[in-house]
Each structure stands twice: as C-alpha cells, then as structure tokens.
Design a protein around this motif. Structure first.
Motif, PDB file in Angstrom:
ATOM      1  N   HIS A 254     -17.160  13.309   7.723  1.00 59.88           N
ATOM      2  CA  HIS A 254     -16.321  13.948   6.708  1.00 59.88           C
ATOM      3  C   HIS A 254     -15.165  13.004   6.387  1.00 59.88           C
ATOM      4  N   ILE A 255     -14.981  12.683   5.106  1.00 60.30           N
ATOM      5  CA  ILE A 255     -13.945  11.749   4.673  1.00 60.30           C
ATOM      6  C   ILE A 255     -12.928  12.500   3.827  1.00 60.30           C
ATOM      7  N   ASP A 256     -11.672  12.499   4.258  1.00 61.94           N
ATOM      8  CA  ASP A 256     -10.575  13.132   3.513  1.00 61.94           C
ATOM      9  C   ASP A 256      -9.784  12.064   2.766  1.00 61.94           C
ATOM     10  N   PHE A 257      -9.361  12.389   1.543  1.00 57.81           N
ATOM     11  CA  PHE A 257      -8.573  11.485   0.709  1.00 57.81           C
ATOM     12  C   PHE A 257      -7.201  12.098   0.458  1.00 57.81           C
ATOM     13  N   TYR A 258      -6.154  11.279   0.639  1.00 55.47           N
ATOM     14  CA  TYR A 258      -4.773  11.751   0.492  1.00 55.47           C
ATOM     15  C   TYR A 258      -4.039  10.843  -0.489  1.00 55.47           C
ATOM     16  N   LEU A 259      -3.143  11.471  -1.237  1.00 59.21           N
ATOM     17  CA  LEU A 259      -2.279  10.746  -2.165  1.00 59.21           C
ATOM     18  C   LEU A 259      -1.010  10.338  -1.421  1.00 59.21           C
ATOM     19  N   VAL A 260      -0.681   9.047  -1.449  1.00 54.92           N
ATOM     20  CA  VAL A 260       0.445   8.515  -0.693  1.00 54.92           C
ATOM     21  C   VAL A 260       1.682   8.503  -1.581  1.00 54.92           C
ATOM     22  N   ASP A 261       2.770   9.102  -1.070  1.00 55.59           N
ATOM     23  CA  ASP A 261       4.061   9.079  -1.753  1.00 55.59           C
ATOM     24  C   ASP A 261       5.037   8.303  -0.880  1.00 55.59           C
ATOM     25  N   GLU A 262       5.615   7.219  -1.425  1.00 54.29           N
ATOM     26  CA  GLU A 262       6.502   6.366  -0.654  1.00 54.29           C
ATOM     27  C   GLU A 262       7.784   7.078  -0.243  1.00 54.29           C
ATOM     28  N   LEU A 263       8.155   8.178  -0.938  1.00 63.03           N
ATOM     29  CA  LEU A 263       9.419   8.847  -0.676  1.00 63.03           C
ATOM     30  C   LEU A 263       9.327   9.864   0.455  1.00 63.03           C
ATOM     31  N   THR A 264       8.152  10.201   0.896  1.00 59.34           N
ATOM     32  CA  THR A 264       8.003  11.213   1.947  1.00 59.34           C
ATOM     33  C   THR A 264       6.836  10.838   2.849  1.00 59.34           C
ATOM     34  N   THR A 265       6.892  11.327   4.078  1.00 65.15           N
ATOM     35  CA  THR A 265       5.798  11.079   5.016  1.00 65.15           C
ATOM     36  C   THR A 265       4.640  12.044   4.803  1.00 65.15           C
ATOM     37  N   LEU A 266       4.896  13.140   4.083  1.00 61.84           N
ATOM     38  CA  LEU A 266       3.834  14.101   3.808  1.00 61.84           C
ATOM     39  C   LEU A 266       2.927  13.544   2.719  1.00 61.84           C
ATOM     40  N   ARG A 267       1.665  13.857   2.827  1.00 62.66           N
ATOM     41  CA  ARG A 267       0.693  13.371   1.855  1.00 62.66           C
ATOM     42  C   ARG A 267      -0.127  14.538   1.317  1.00 62.66           C
ATOM     43  N   LYS A 268      -0.456  14.419   0.060  1.00 57.98           N
ATOM     44  CA  LYS A 268      -1.174  15.488  -0.624  1.00 57.98           C
ATOM     45  C   LYS A 268      -2.671  15.262  -0.513  1.00 57.98           C
ATOM     46  N   HIS A 269      -3.363  16.289  -0.022  1.00 52.59           N
ATOM     47  CA  HIS A 269      -4.817  16.231   0.112  1.00 52.59           C
ATOM     48  C   HIS A 269      -5.442  16.481  -1.250  1.00 52.59           C
ATOM     49  N   ILE A 270      -6.246  15.518  -1.758  1.00 45.92           N
ATOM     50  CA  ILE A 270      -6.788  15.660  -3.111  1.00 45.92           C
ATOM     51  C   ILE A 270      -8.301  15.831  -3.128  1.00 45.92           C
ATOM     52  N   GLY A 271      -9.002  15.514  -2.051  1.00 42.59           N
ATOM     53  CA  GLY A 271     -10.452  15.663  -2.076  1.00 42.59           C
ATOM     54  C   GLY A 271     -11.097  15.184  -0.793  1.00 42.59           C
ATOM     55  N   PHE A 272     -12.429  15.282  -0.782  1.00 46.29           N
ATOM     56  CA  PHE A 272     -13.184  14.919   0.411  1.00 46.29           C
ATOM     57  C   PHE A 272     -14.582  14.475   0.004  1.00 46.29           C
ATOM     58  N   ALA A 273     -15.282  13.853   0.954  1.00 49.26           N
ATOM     59  CA  ALA A 273     -16.656  13.413   0.749  1.00 49.26           C
ATOM     60  C   ALA A 273     -17.414  13.524   2.060  1.00 49.26           C
ATOM     61  N   TYR A 274     -18.743  13.525   1.979  1.00 52.16           N
ATOM     62  CA  TYR A 274     -19.582  13.634   3.163  1.00 52.16           C
ATOM     63  C   TYR A 274     -20.578  12.480   3.198  1.00 52.16           C
ATOM     64  N   VAL A 275     -20.830  12.002   4.415  1.00 52.73           N
ATOM     65  CA  VAL A 275     -21.873  11.006   4.652  1.00 52.73           C
ATOM     66  C   VAL A 275     -22.859  11.607   5.648  1.00 52.73           C
ATOM     67  N   LEU A 276     -24.127  11.649   5.280  1.00 51.61           N
ATOM     68  CA  LEU A 276     -25.151  12.231   6.146  1.00 51.61           C
ATOM     69  C   LEU A 276     -25.396  11.328   7.356  1.00 51.61           C
ATOM     70  N   PRO A 277     -26.041  11.844   8.411  1.00 51.33           N
ATOM     71  CA  PRO A 277     -26.252  11.048   9.626  1.00 51.33           C
ATOM     72  C   PRO A 277     -26.983   9.741   9.348  1.00 51.33           C
ATOM     73  N   VAL A 278     -26.559   8.696  10.079  1.00 53.49           N
ATOM     74  CA  VAL A 278     -27.189   7.379  10.010  1.00 53.49           C
ATOM     75  C   VAL A 278     -27.811   7.113  11.380  1.00 53.49           C
TER      76      VAL A 278
END
Length: 789
Positions: A254-278
């Motif tokens: 499971h891959i989570d993607f976050y938006l980085v804001d230089e002014l705060t340590t908190l990050r906004k979760h914007i989406g995710f992706a999945y990779v099936l077993p390898v």
C-alpha cells in the motif's frame, strides 16, 4: 561412573543502537550448543535491562566439554513458520577472529548426578572478554555487516521522481512524499475489514516482513528514511524500498501519497495506490526490468495520477549452506598497499588494434557495441603501443599465468554462462564464426555466446564479433589445425621410416603430444571458471566481473533475451563458493541489479560496482545508477557493497572523490586505459586508491619484475610473525626450564650438603664409639696380660 563436564556460561551483550520491537539478539558459535555457525540454530538472548548505554541482552547456555569456543552476536528478526526458526539477519559481527572463551577444567566443581559444573575462567594468561560485551566491538575493533538471504525473498520497489505523474494542475508542481506499507493478505482476510470512511487506510503491522528504504541523490544517500509520512521525493531522486519476507505471495503493498508544505510538519494525505504481490519472475519475458504502472486513487476514489515502479525480486542462493564465518576475501587488511590488477590477464587484445574503418562500422551496429574499455581505447601506432600479447589472447590461462609471473596481485576477467549454464571466461556477448568454402568468399555469422554450449564454443573457429570485414578473413587453416596436421604428419613419417622404435622414443613422442595439447589448452579461448581455480596459483587473486546484458539509454541492449538474473547469478556463485578455497576473490559488475543480488545472496566475497562515469564517450546505459561516480557512491552505500570501480578520467577530474569514498569506509578501484600511463598511475597511487586495473601489463615488465605478489608477501609476513611468536614462546619455555633446573640444582645441592653434614656427624660419632671401644678393648687386654703375668 562416567562424568560429563558441563560449563554453565553466561552470554551478555549491550546493544547501543535502537532496535525495533520485533528485533532479537542472538548468539552463534563453533560448538554444537551454539549452533555451529548455522543461521537456523542460533540461540536467542533475553532482554534483561536497559540503561543509558543501551539494551542489555543475556542468557545462560550449558556447554559440554573443556575446549576453546568461538562465538559472535547478531541482530535478527525471528520468523517462526511451522515451528521452524527462520531468521531475517539484519546485522552480525564480522571480526576476522571471533570472540573466544577458554574453559579450564582446573576450576571444576563436583555437582550431583555425576555432572560437573565449569566456570568461565581464562587460562594461559589470556585476557578475558569484556563483560558485558558491546555489540559490534571487540578488542578495540568495530566491525559489523548486514546479513544474507537465508530463505526469504527480497522485493525491491524503485521509484524515480520523473515517473510520478499527477493529472491535476494544482498538484503537478507540488513537492510530494510517499510511504510504502506491506499488507499481510492472510491477516486481512481473517479479520473484518476496516471502515473505508477513514481518510487513511490503516493496516496491522506484520512481524513476518522487514522493510527498509533509501534515497539516492547527488548530495548523498539517505537510508532508513521512512517516517510517519514516508520520504520526500524531489526531482531526479531515486528511491528504493526493500522488503524481505518468507511468504512473498501473501504480501501486497500500500503506497500513500502526501502533499508537503514547507511551513508545517503536518502533511495532507491526497491519495494511495496498491501493488499486488511479487513472488515470481515468470512475468519477466526478457532481461529488462520488471515494470508496473499503477493508478493513484484520490480520497474520493477517483484516479488522480499514475506512477511507474521498477520491481526486482531477489531469491536466496539454493544448494549452498552459508555460515557466520569471515573469509580472507571479505577481510581487507588496513594499510594494505594498492593492489595491481591485470586486465583480462596480460591485457586486452581485441578491438583496440582494429582499424578505424572497422571500428566505425562496428559502432554503427547496435548488436556489436562493446563496453567502455573497448570503445574508449585510443588508436596508437605500433611503436607507441606494441601488441605485446599477439600470441597470448586475453582471458586465457596463458594470459593469467603471465600476469602472475610478472608479480601482479589480481587478474581481472569476465565470466558469463554458455548455453549449458557452465560459467566460461569471455568478454563479449557475441562471437563471429565462419563457414569455410574452398574457392568462395568466407561468410561470417555473429552468434550470441549464450546460444552455444561449452563444447561448441571450444571447438569452433572463433573471430572477434567486431570483425565484420569479410574480405579480410583468413581462408587458410588456423594455427591449431595446422599444428594438428604437422603432428600427424611427423608421427606417420616416424612410423614409416622406422618400425623398431624403442619404448623411450614412444614415451617421448607421447609426452611431446601431451605437452602440445596442454599448451593448446592454455592458449585456447573460453576456459571454464573451474579450470582457472584448478590451474592457476592460489596466491593469484581473482577479480571476477559478472557479465550481464544491459539496456542502452538511446535504445536497444547489449544482448536480447538474456538469462533470468537470479538463475544466472546462482550458477556463477555456486562455482565460486565450491572452488574458492583460500584464494582472495573480488566480484564486480556494471549491472546494478546484479550487484544487489551478489550482495544479498552471499557474504563471503566483497562486491564492487563498476560505474561508467561521465567523462568517457561510450554509449550510456539506461539505468541512472551507472551515470556518474557520485550516484555510484550513493548506490554502494545504500546497498552495503564493498566498494566502487571507477574510470580513471573521472577520478583525475575530481580527486576529492577518493576521500569521500574512504570516509564511507569503501574500497576504490580505478580502471581505464589512462590508468596504465606511468604519470597517471603514479598520481592515483599518491591518492591512495585501493587498486589499479592495468592494461598492456607487459609494457611495465621492468617496473613490476621486482614487485612481489601481495598475498605471497603477506603470507610470508604472517609466517614470520607466527614463527617469531613461536620462537619467543620457545625461548620463554627454555628460560622457564633453565630456571626450574637451577632451582632443582640448588635444591639438590642443599640436600647434598645436608646429607654430608649428617654423614660427617655420624662418622664422628662412630669414630668416638670406635675409640671408646678400642680403649675398652685395650684395657681389657692389658688387664688380661697383667693377669697372665
């Protein structure tokens, strides 16, 4: 009654580094109770305390016998499958001499049931171990290394910043971070689903998976950087996430993607992706990378972009049992002089002497492109660079033996697999063969080495693949054929001229024939890797370059439809481990994935990564990890490789790079035609590089004729040290014996003096008694005489 000697030994160690909750500390050693160095028989320790220095782990183990035992500590993740002890080894102690305990039966105390208890006490004036021990440090030396794949698989997910595409114009130029989380599919199926209303899907951590990550960038390598929001991936960054598991078929990602804001340590979760077993390489149809393009799903379950992921599956080396032992190859002595490496033996003999016309026609053909050392070779007149190896071809037994006779420490050679999967020594991926036709022009065919078996390779008349000018191909018999005909003619003539040859002449003829066959074998192409081990002196080190066909950046590849990497590497490693013995061996490769596999599959031999650099004019490979020496240094740090092999031009243009490599504790070898120039080699030696790979080594015969092979001199020094130690021990024992003899002599003299004193007093007493007896006798005699008178 038979009594056993039992030693109740306490093993205690302080671990100063931070451990994960699923990590354990174990001990392994040379005796049966400590597992005899085998990974599946290590003994776990218990966490007993924690202080400012770190965590304290200890356990008591009953050891039978009174011998000296050796042992090491390791940190691993224990995975129990069907009650079997499986380890994901994270770090282990790699001192050349392991920790030791000497058990002395002089301190034995009698216990019940006829069993004796033995305390852990030093004998023979040996210094006791530090108590408690410090993990990774022993007698002033600190050495640890990562483990190898004992049965688990490693899956590498590689992300390049340029492959991340977000379709929204608001997010397209934003800085992003991503985090990879493994999903245990068995656990998820057995438990009810988590509510999908949550903004971020949470998954229970599994103790069966070990995950690491690293980012390669020009400023350096950042390892283990996955935080709560993952790692920030900027432009031109290359991120590697490594997952080790014994059940790859049950692990998704499971891959989570976050938006980085230089002014705060908190990050906004914007989406995710999945990779099936390898869990298989069956979907990999060619020697290209296994790629997966997955959609990025937004929080409203709509696609907002996509990302391309390079996937690499590394399997463990089957059929070879590896132990916690340090080989001579892995232990690189501190302060060792730079080693001299003969490139392909006495030097390369192909392509650099080809006319310019042939080179240009060869470079225009993608299937015949050569590696850097071939394309970068300058065209020099024969008076400047003679063909000193005209009768000794590169990568032959004769060439390797010649380099050893010149005093070289290593020979560098190229190994690849024939069709029957036998490791053979040859540089190019293709060979040119000809069909001889009387009265007709010869026709050349370029055939991949991988499509010919070993007997076919060794029996065909071979031309270099770059020789495409058919009009210049020699139509006559080759030297080997001519030699065979001459031998047969001579033998026939001898038979016809004389029918009464004696046995000595027949033996001489057979010996001559055998000598000619041996000489032909010594000079023949395609020697097997096994033959090198059997034929060459064990003091000659091997720098084994693992050949693997790579893709070019401008399109095409060195060889299409090549072997699957894991099977390819396993065949070569099994041969190396089987016949290595005490020979010092270095592994090197241009392919970054092969380098990762060589490191994960074994821990006996150091692995060097060959990088192209930026200063040469050879075709660039597609993999960005080969583009510069800086990225190459980041890669070897991230993959825990032993060192880097870089071109001389790049090192000369950036001399501070040598210090960067040394600061990271890595080896640096230098190759290229420039390394053979006297002024350049002198400059590189002053920079204290670890090795120089020379070409045309016979030109430096006068300089190297007085140079002794490094491993012969080191062996002699070790023998001298050992002999001096033994001599001192003998002198000490001799002095002790003399002192003991003096003591015994003094004691005997004292005893003799005492006895003589006693004897003298006894003699005096006896004389007095005798005198008295004589006086009494004389008086009796006188009285009798008087009586008679």
């Amino acid at each position: 009654m038979i009594r056993r000697i039992v030693c109740d030994v306490e093993f205690c160690v302080i671990v100063k580094e931070k451990l994960n909750p699923c990590d354990s500390v174990l001990v392994t050693g040379s005796c049966e109770q400590l597992g005899e160095w085998l990974p599946n028989r290590c003994v776990p320790l218990n966490r007993t305390d924690k202080n400012d220095e770190g965590e304290i782990w200890s356990t008591n183990i009953k050891i039978y016998g009174t011998q000296k035992i050796s042992y090491r500590y390791l940190i691993a993740q224990i995975v129990r499958i069907d009650d079997d002890l499986n380890l994901i080894i994270k770090k282990w102690e790699t001192f050349k001499t392991a920790r030791q305990i000497s058990l002395n039966n002089h301190w034995m105390n009698e216990c019940d049931n006829g069993v004796s208890s033995l305390t852990n006490t030093p004998v023979d004036n040996e210094q006791p171990d530090e108590y408690p021990a410090i993990f990774g440090c022993y007698k002033g030396e600190c050495r640890t290394d990562i483990g190898w794949l004992t049965g688990q698989r490693e899956i590498q997910l590689r992300f390049h910043s340029n492959t991340l595409q977000l379709w929204s114009s608001k997010l397209r130029n934003s800085k992003m971070s991503l985090k990879v989380s493994p999903i245990d599919l068995n656990y998820q199926q057995e438990n009810e689903e988590i509510s999908s209303d949550l903004p971020g899907q949470l998954y229970a951590p599994t103790s069966k998976v070990f995950i690491q990550s690293a980012i390669l960038r020009l400023s350096g390598c950042e390892a283990n950087i996955q935080s709560d929001y993952g790692a920030i991936i900027e432009k031109d960054d290359y991120m590697i996430v490594k997952i080790q598991t014994f059940e790859p078929e049950n692990v998704a990602y499971h891959i989570d993607f976050y938006l980085v804001d230089e002014l705060t340590t908190l990050r906004k979760h914007i989406g995710f992706a999945y990779v099936l077993p390898v869990h298989s390489n069956l979907e990999l149809a060619d020697n290209k990378h296994l790629n997966r393009i997955v959609p990025i799903i937004g929080l409203k379950h709509n696609p907002i972009g996509q990302i391309k992921i390079d996937v690499l599956l590394i399997t463990p080396l089957e059929g070879v049992q590896q132990k916690f032992l340090v080989s001579p190859s892995k232990y690189w002595r501190q302060g060792r002089r730079p080693v001299n490496v003969g490139h392909r033996g006495l030097g390369k003999t192909n392509t650099e002497h080809i006319p310019c016309k042939t080179q240009s026609s060869s470079s225009s053909n993608d299937s015949n492109k050569q590696r850097i050392m071939d394309n970068a070779a300058p065209i020099l007149p024969p008076t400047t660079r003679p063909v000193q190896t005209k009768f000794v071809s590169e990568n032959t037994l004769a060439s390797f033996k010649g380099a050893f006779q010149l005093g070289f420490d290593f020979v560098e050679f190229d190994v690849q697999l024939a069709k029957d999967k036998i490791p053979v020594v040859y540089h190019d991926f293709q060979v040119a063969i000809t069909l001889k036709r009387k009265g007709q022009e010869a026709e050349l065919f370029v055939v991949p080495v991988k499509d010919l078996t070993l007997p076919q390779l060794q029996s065909l008349k071979i031309y270099h693949a770059s020789k495409t000018d058919v009009s210049k191909v020699d139509e006559e018999f080759d030297d080997d054929d001519q030699t065979t005909i001459n031998n047969n003619t001579n033998l026939t003539g001898i038979s016809n001229s004389s029918n009464n040859l004696d046995n000595q002449q027949i033996i001489s003829t057979n010996q001559l024939k055998q000598q000619q066959q041996d000489d032909k074998k010594f000079r023949s192409l395609f020697p097997t890797l096994h033959e090198l081990f059997e034929t060459l002196d064990p003091h000659l080190g091997f720098n084994v370059e693992i050949k693997y066909a790579m893709e070019y950046r401008q399109g095409g590849s060195e060889q299409n439809h090549y072997f699957e990497r894991n099977e390819y590497i396993d065949c070569i490693l099994r041969c190396l481990i089987t016949y290595a013995g005490k020979r010092v061996i270095l592994l090197s490769t241009f392919d970054p994935d092969c380098a990762s596999m060589l490191r994960r599959k074994q821990t006996l031999f150091p692995v060097l990564f060959l990088t192209q650099g930026e200063k040469g004019d050879w075709p660039q490979f597609l993999d960005i990890r080969t583009w510069s020496i800086d990225i190459g240094l980041c890669f070897i740090v991230a993959e825990h490789l032993s060192g880097l092999a870089a071109p001389a031009l790049d090192i000369l243009s950036n001399k501070d790079f040598v210090k960067h490599v040394k600061d990271n504790g890595k080896l640096l070898f230098v190759w290229g035609d420039e390394a053979s120039e006297k002024d350049v080699s002198k400059c590189l030696l002053e920079l204290r590089v670890d090795g120089l790979i020379f070409d045309h080594v016979a030109e430096f015969k006068e300089e190297h004729s007085t140079t002794e092979n490094l491993f012969i001199s080191e062996e002699r020094e070790e023998l001298e040290v050992l002999n001096n130690f033994r001599q001192k021990q003998l002198e000490l024992q001799h002095n002790q014996l003399l002192q003991e003899l003096e003591r015994l002599k003094a004691a005997r003299e004292a005893t003799t003096l005492s006895e003589s004193t006693i004897n003298t007093s006894s003699t005096n007493q006896l004389s007095k008694v005798s005198t008295n007896l004589g006086q009494d006798q004389s008086s009796i005699t006188d009285s009798n005489f008087k009586h008679v008178m």
